[in-house]
Design a protein around this motif. Structure first.
Motif, PDB file in Angstrom:
ATOM      1  N   GLY A   1      -2.405   4.634   8.138  1.00  0.00           N
ATOM      2  CA  GLY A   1      -3.280   4.891   6.995  1.00  0.00           C
ATOM      3  C   GLY A   1      -3.498   3.730   6.055  1.00  0.00           C
ATOM      4  O   GLY A   1      -4.074   3.906   4.976  1.00  0.00           O
ATOM      5  N   ALA A   2      -3.070   2.533   6.438  1.00  0.00           N
ATOM      6  CA  ALA A   2      -3.250   1.367   5.578  1.00  0.00           C
ATOM      7  C   ALA A   2      -4.668   0.815   5.701  1.00  0.00           C
ATOM      8  O   ALA A   2      -5.339   1.005   6.720  1.00  0.00           O
ATOM      9  CB  ALA A   2      -2.238   0.280   5.934  1.00  0.00           C
ATOM     10  N   GLU A  53      -3.980  -7.222   6.934  1.00  0.00           N
ATOM     11  CA  GLU A  53      -4.068  -8.443   7.738  1.00  0.00           C
ATOM     12  C   GLU A  53      -4.153  -9.682   6.854  1.00  0.00           C
ATOM     13  O   GLU A  53      -3.589 -10.725   7.186  1.00  0.00           O
ATOM     14  CB  GLU A  53      -5.251  -8.377   8.687  1.00  0.00           C
ATOM     15  CG  GLU A  53      -5.274  -9.545   9.676  1.00  0.00           C
ATOM     16  CD  GLU A  53      -6.289  -9.368  10.783  1.00  0.00           C
ATOM     17  OE1 GLU A  53      -6.348 -10.257  11.658  1.00  0.00           O
ATOM     18  OE2 GLU A  53      -7.011  -8.351  10.788  1.00  0.00           O
ATOM     19  N   ASP A  54      -4.851  -9.574   5.717  1.00  0.00           N
ATOM     20  CA  ASP A  54      -4.915 -10.702   4.787  1.00  0.00           C
ATOM     21  C   ASP A  54      -3.520 -11.077   4.312  1.00  0.00           C
ATOM     22  O   ASP A  54      -3.183 -12.262   4.184  1.00  0.00           O
ATOM     23  CB  ASP A  54      -5.794 -10.354   3.582  1.00  0.00           C
ATOM     24  CG  ASP A  54      -7.274 -10.357   3.907  1.00  0.00           C
ATOM     25  OD1 ASP A  54      -7.643 -10.892   4.972  1.00  0.00           O
ATOM     26  OD2 ASP A  54      -8.055  -9.832   3.098  1.00  0.00           O
ATOM     27  N   CYS A  55      -2.707 -10.057   4.047  1.00  0.00           N
ATOM     28  CA  CYS A  55      -1.325 -10.302   3.618  1.00  0.00           C
ATOM     29  C   CYS A  55      -0.522 -10.930   4.748  1.00  0.00           C
ATOM     30  O   CYS A  55       0.197 -11.913   4.544  1.00  0.00           O
ATOM     31  CB  CYS A  55      -0.688  -8.987   3.171  1.00  0.00           C
ATOM     32  SG  CYS A  55       1.067  -9.111   2.750  1.00  0.00           S
ATOM     33  N   GLN A  80       0.828  -1.210   0.000  1.00  0.00           N
ATOM     34  CA  GLN A  80       0.000   0.000   0.000  1.00  0.00           C
ATOM     35  C   GLN A  80       0.865   1.265   0.000  1.00  0.00           C
ATOM     36  O   GLN A  80       0.425   2.328   0.428  1.00  0.00           O
ATOM     37  CB  GLN A  80      -0.946  -0.020   1.204  1.00  0.00           C
ATOM     38  CG  GLN A  80      -1.863  -1.242   1.233  1.00  0.00           C
ATOM     39  CD  GLN A  80      -2.855  -1.208   2.379  1.00  0.00           C
ATOM     40  OE1 GLN A  80      -3.515  -0.193   2.621  1.00  0.00           O
ATOM     41  NE2 GLN A  80      -2.982  -2.329   3.084  1.00  0.00           N
ATOM     42  N   GLU A  81       2.100   1.116  -0.493  1.00  0.00           N
ATOM     43  CA  GLU A  81       3.045   2.231  -0.583  1.00  0.00           C
ATOM     44  C   GLU A  81       3.360   2.836   0.781  1.00  0.00           C
ATOM     45  O   GLU A  81       3.599   4.036   0.909  1.00  0.00           O
ATOM     46  CB  GLU A  81       2.496   3.331  -1.519  1.00  0.00           C
ATOM     47  CG  GLU A  81       2.121   2.854  -2.910  1.00  0.00           C
ATOM     48  CD  GLU A  81       3.301   2.274  -3.682  1.00  0.00           C
ATOM     49  OE1 GLU A  81       4.424   2.788  -3.499  1.00  0.00           O
ATOM     50  OE2 GLU A  81       3.101   1.316  -4.453  1.00  0.00           O
ATOM     51  N   LEU A  82       3.370   1.993   1.804  1.00  0.00           N
ATOM     52  CA  LEU A  82       3.614   2.475   3.164  1.00  0.00           C
ATOM     53  C   LEU A  82       4.758   1.705   3.832  1.00  0.00           C
ATOM     54  O   LEU A  82       4.789   1.583   5.060  1.00  0.00           O
ATOM     55  CB  LEU A  82       2.332   2.354   4.006  1.00  0.00           C
ATOM     56  CG  LEU A  82       1.171   3.275   3.599  1.00  0.00           C
ATOM     57  CD1 LEU A  82      -0.123   2.848   4.296  1.00  0.00           C
ATOM     58  CD2 LEU A  82       1.501   4.725   3.940  1.00  0.00           C
TER      59      LEU A  82
END
Length: 269
Positions: free
Chosen positions: A177-178, A184-186, A141-143
């Protein structure tokens, strides 16, 4: 500031210590032998919490699979390569006290590129592997760097958990901000377990024995990693010297003078 070191039996090496992009050449020229590494698989509610079995542990395959995470311009003339463990106190000190000021002063301006390799020492730090995966899941998520900073800033909190801190990491992800469900799935899967495993194998293959291990333009910085002033002097000196060399023969990481060289990390994602 003490580093965390692998015990001798945890630091088996192939003896040739090939390095980064030269490793592919070393496979053919030096005849690198098989990697001595104990690969095991551990899960907590579906989340991979330890190294997994890889389909191919040939040194060339490991070099290709061990993708680091980069921050900064690919054209930067100075590159800092770090092998680190998210549960290592020394790594937390470097990240919060030295690494972040370096990023603000040099990386954000395009002068320096930072390259991060995971080196979880799971025998001493049971949550380090999961933390490495958590940062990479946030990276979806680019975080990535936000999670990297959060994990190190809160290390004393989650490192004391008696069970895998999946819910705690998910809370951290949400706070930066995710999408908590996607994160959590990941995390509750084996995603990136192969990449983190390959990172650790590559570190062992290169002779990395402690965390953090820091290289600046291919040269070990020794204990200078613990002092921003000393790191700034090294960076300024490297900037003054001009572009990093491309083609110098590598020296072992654990060379007698303690100044072993490792060539700059190859370009890539």
């Amino acid at each position: 500031m003490a580093q965390h070191r692998r015990k001798p039996e945890e630091a088996r090496r192939d003896g040739s210590n090939p390095a980064f992009k030269w490793i592919l050449i070393a496979v053919a020229v030096l005849g690198v032998v098989g990697i001595g590494y104990s690969i095991w698989s551990a899960k907590a509610g579906g989340a991979a919490t330890g190294p997994v079995t890889l389909d191919d542990v040939d040194p060339q395959a490991i070099a290709e699979q061990a993708q680091p995470v980069r921050k900064g311009s690919a054209s930067a003339t100075v590159q800092i390569v770090e092998f680190a463990d998210y549960q290592c106190p020394g790594c937390a000190y470097f990240a919060t006290t030295v690494g972040r000021p370096i990023r603000a002063a040099y990386v954000d301006s395009g002068l320096v590129q930072m390259v991060y390799y995971d080196y979880p020492i799971t025998s001493a730090h049971p949550h380090a592997f999961l933390a490495a995966r958590a940062a990479r899941c946030a990276g979806d998520q680019e975080l990535y760097w936000e999670m990297h900073d959060m994990l190190y800033a809160r290390q004393q909190e989650w490192s004391l958990d008696r069970t895998a801190p999946v819910e705690r990491y998910t809370g951290y992800a949400q706070s930066i901000g995710a999408d908590a469900d996607a994160f959590e799935d990941c995390l509750r899967s084996e995603r990136y377990a192969d990449v983190v495993t390959a990172n650790a194998l590559l570190g062992e293959q290169l002779g990395v024995r402690s965390t953090p291990t820091i290289f600046l333009n291919g040269r070990s910085v020794g204990e200078a990693w613990s002092d921003f002033g000393r790191m700034r002097q090294l960076i300024d000196g490297a900037l003054a010297d001009g572009p990093r060399p491309s083609g110098a023969a590598p020296a072992p990481v654990d060379s007698p003078d303690g100044q072993g060289a490792v060539p700059a990390s190859p370009s890539g994602p």
